[in-house]
Design an enzyme around this catalytic site. Structure first.
Site, PDB file in Angstrom:
ATOM      1  N   CYS A 188      68.201  46.198  88.175  1.00  0.00           N
ATOM      2  CA  CYS A 188      68.706  45.840  86.859  1.00  0.00           C
ATOM      3  C   CYS A 188      67.863  44.623  86.532  1.00  0.00           C
ATOM      4  CB  CYS A 188      70.152  45.503  86.643  1.00  0.00           C
ATOM      5  SG  CYS A 188      71.075  46.905  86.454  1.00  0.00           S
ATOM      6  N   CYS A 337      44.756  59.009  99.155  1.00  0.00           N
ATOM      7  CA  CYS A 337      43.142  59.653  99.042  1.00  0.00           C
ATOM      8  C   CYS A 337      42.868  59.425 100.727  1.00  0.00           C
ATOM      9  CB  CYS A 337      42.391  58.246  98.236  1.00  0.00           C
ATOM     10  SG  CYS A 337      42.486  56.915  98.939  1.00  0.00           S
TER      11      CYS A 337
END
Ligand SMILES: [Zn+2]
Length: 379
Positions: A188, A337
């Site tokens: 929150c 990657c």
């Protein structure tokens, strides 16, 4: 153990409910509840429980009141800023109902003290805002056979249930066996929360506690109640106990409290770059589809030919500007990657397109080959 005249006047609206009555009010008075957290959820929970005449309310919190709390944490006032939350909680609760015994535990609940904290109480209510404490509370309650009245809130949505394997229902781990990878679910403090939302969810938790105390109605055991404030809709999911559950299942593997910070992966050394995850996190996501995290490989097709991780689709960085619409902007993605540089570029590009939940896999497929699966060739 009769009610005195003051109590009869105070609780008269309960006493004239046939379902509660004098007998029910006495049960409420003889019930003790441990409230973990004196924040957004803990506020309405403790205030309503005090007003309703719960005999003993324990409050666990180690925090002090901050200005940013006052938008929703009604236990604390402007004048309390900077003071321990437990003390302002006691003052507020005493003001509401001096008959209630308020016990302060001005400490952080940990694996070391959780069982001793919880043991003397009949019911535990989870008003925490972080995963380590939530799993710790769950496990301690399962071990001690205490009902765990659960609630959680984020932005405009909340959920509530009662976890009680000893009453036939599931526990929190039956629902979420593993915590989300670190950083994937904002708190929150990062994502915000509508001020009244904890009021709604906390009142549902307080209601469940009064039902458990008096034994009336149908509890949320075995049900997860979902609330959306923007749509103003409640939904309900049936929950079943998972026979494979590591703590309440048929062959539990967790027989004592563990290190929850480590279990939730928020040990400080892991939190180097908030945009990155490790290949271990990536493996966890691949092995647990329930976590809802998709992995995307942004290398080029030639490289994918040479080496790839099974089950991970290719979406080359060079094609991302025209193909990113194939991905869901609300989805959760780990991008990898070769070594971690292009995946970070892809992350930054997608973030500009409005994607919220993105992580770049540190070290890429090279690290995967080194640390997870050496059968994947390095190139
Ligand atoms: Zn369970």
């Amino acid at each position: 153990m009769e009610l005195n005249n003051d109590e009869i006047r105070r609780y008269s609206r309960h006493l004239i409910l046939p379902e509660v009555g004098l007998a029910g009010q006495k049960k409420i008075r003889s019930t003790s509840v441990l409230c973990i957290g004196a924040g957004g959820l803990g506020s309405p929970i403790a205030m309503y429980l005090a007003a309703a005449g719960i005999g003993k309310i324990g409050i666990v919190d180690f925090d002090t009141v901050d200005y940013s709390n006052l938008q929703r944490q009604l236990l604390h006032t402007d004048a309390d800023v900077g003071h321990p939350k437990t003390e302002s909680a006691r003052e507020t609760l005493r003001g509401i109902n001096p008959n209630v015994e308020v016990v302060l535990h001005n400490t952080r609940i940990t694996s070391k003290n959780a069982l001793d904290l919880i043991r003397p109480y009949d019911i535990v209510v989870d008003g925490t805002d972080n995963f380590p404490t939530r799993y710790l509370t769950n496990d301690a309650c399962v071990l001690l056979k205490k009902p765990n009245v659960y609630g959680s809130i984020f932005r405009f949505e909340g959920q509530a249930s009662v976890f009680a394997p000893h009453l036939g229902g599931p526990c929190y781990r039956c629902l979420y066996p593993e915590p989300p990878p670190p950083g994937m679910v904002p708190s929150c403090a990062e994502g915000g929360v509508l001020g009244v939302l904890p009021g709604i969810i906390g009142c549902i938790q307080a209601t469940e506690i009064l039902k458990l105390a008096t034994g009336i109605g149908n509890s949320l055991v075995g049900r997860l109640l979902l609330f959306n404030a923007l749509d103003m809709k409640f939904r309900e999911l049936k929950l079943r106990r998972d026979p494979q559950c590591p703590i309440c299942g048929e062959h539990p593997t967790i027989k004592e409290l563990i290190d929850y910070e480590q279990f939730c992966g928020i040990a400080p050394e892991l939190a180097a770059d908030p945009d990155e995850v490790t290949v271990q996190d990536m493996k966890k996501a691949l092995d647990n589809p329930k976590l809802g995290i998709k992995i995307v490989d942004v290398r080029e097709p030639d490289e994918y030919e040479i080496a790839r991780v099974k089950g991970v689709p290719l979406l080359p960085l060079s094609e991302l500007p025209k193909r990113f619409t194939e991905l869901d902007p609300n989805g959760r993605y780990y991008i990898h990657c070769k070594s971690g540089a292009r995946s970070m570029k892809a992350l930054k590009f997608l973030r500009k397109q409005g994607f919220k939940y993105l992580k770049s896999v540190k070290g890429g497929i090279t690290a995967w080959s080194d640390e997870i699966d050496s059968s994947v060739p390095k190139y």
